[in-house]
Design a protein around this motif. Structure first.
Motif, PDB file in Angstrom:
ATOM      1  N   ARG A   7       0.734  -1.153   0.067  1.00 12.65           N
ATOM      2  CA  ARG A   7      -0.038  -0.210  -0.135  1.00 12.65           C
ATOM      3  C   ARG A   7       0.943   0.950  -0.104  1.00 12.65           C
ATOM      4  N   GLU A   8       0.340   2.207  -0.733  1.00 15.43           N
ATOM      5  CA  GLU A   8       1.510   3.797  -0.349  1.00 15.43           C
ATOM      6  C   GLU A   8       0.625   4.094   0.899  1.00 15.43           C
ATOM      7  N   LEU A   9       1.506   4.571   1.520  1.00 14.68           N
ATOM      8  CA  LEU A   9       0.937   4.971   2.675  1.00 14.68           C
ATOM      9  C   LEU A   9       2.270   7.161   3.375  1.00 14.68           C
ATOM     10  N   SER A  10       1.548   7.920   3.334  1.00 16.65           N
ATOM     11  CA  SER A  10       2.302   8.701   4.445  1.00 16.65           C
ATOM     12  C   SER A  10       3.080   8.032   5.164  1.00 16.65           C
ATOM     13  N   TYR A  11       4.447   9.025   5.769  1.00 17.45           N
ATOM     14  CA  TYR A  11       4.474   8.656   7.033  1.00 17.45           C
ATOM     15  C   TYR A  11       3.603   8.719   8.293  1.00 17.45           C
ATOM     16  N   LYS A  12       2.424   9.767   7.964  1.00 20.35           N
ATOM     17  CA  LYS A  12       1.892   9.608   9.233  1.00 20.35           C
ATOM     18  C   LYS A  12       0.965   8.868   9.021  1.00 20.35           C
ATOM     19  N   ALA A  13       0.686   8.653   7.552  1.00 17.82           N
ATOM     20  CA  ALA A  13      -0.062   7.330   7.689  1.00 17.82           C
ATOM     21  C   ALA A  13       0.118   5.677   8.131  1.00 17.82           C
ATOM     22  N   PHE A  14       1.670   5.097   8.691  1.00 15.81           N
ATOM     23  CA  PHE A  14       2.144   4.331   8.128  1.00 15.81           C
ATOM     24  C   PHE A  14       2.157   3.537   9.802  1.00 15.81           C
ATOM     25  N   PRO A  15       1.462   2.647   9.266  1.00 14.84           N
ATOM     26  CA  PRO A  15       0.866   1.536  11.391  1.00 14.84           C
ATOM     27  C   PRO A  15       2.501   1.984  12.266  1.00 14.84           C
ATOM     28  N   ALA A  16       1.845   2.005  13.076  1.00 11.51           N
ATOM     29  CA  ALA A  16       3.130   1.925  13.888  1.00 11.51           C
ATOM     30  C   ALA A  16       2.920   0.301  14.231  1.00 11.51           C
ATOM     31  N   SER A  17       4.465   0.129  15.404  1.00 12.58           N
ATOM     32  CA  SER A  17       4.474  -1.070  15.384  1.00 12.58           C
ATOM     33  C   SER A  17       5.413  -1.445  16.555  1.00 12.58           C
ATOM     34  N   GLU A  18       5.057  -2.719  17.065  1.00 11.47           N
ATOM     35  CA  GLU A  18       5.464  -3.394  18.602  1.00 11.47           C
ATOM     36  C   GLU A  18       6.902  -4.038  18.562  1.00 11.47           C
TER      37      GLU A  18
END
Length: 71
Positions: A7-18
């Motif tokens: 998926r093309e995502l902006s930096y802000k829309a990129f999902p966080a990961s733990e």
């Protein structure tokens, strides 16, 4: 095997990961910094007698690259 479609995502829309891995280090980052250091083909481990490599993009903690310490 599960396939994840790109998926093309902006930096802000990129999902966080733990997600983490043994020995992984998380570096704090200054989001206003504009410089980084790139390490190409960094050997991170060996499997079955073969070295495994990755490219690292390390964020700078400074606005001016002359203030950065070598990695």
């Amino acid at each position: 095997m599960m396939r994840i479609e790109p998926r093309e995502l902006s930096y802000k829309a990129f999902p966080a990961s733990e997600a983490t891995a043994v020995g992984m280090k998380v570096l704090p980052m200054n989001p206003d910094a504009v410089y980084c250091k790139v390490l190409h083909n960094h050997t991170y481990c060996e499997r079955d007698g073969r070295p495994l490599h990755m490219h690292l993009i390390l964020p700078s903690q400074h606005e001016r690259p002359e203030e950065c310490r070598a990695v």
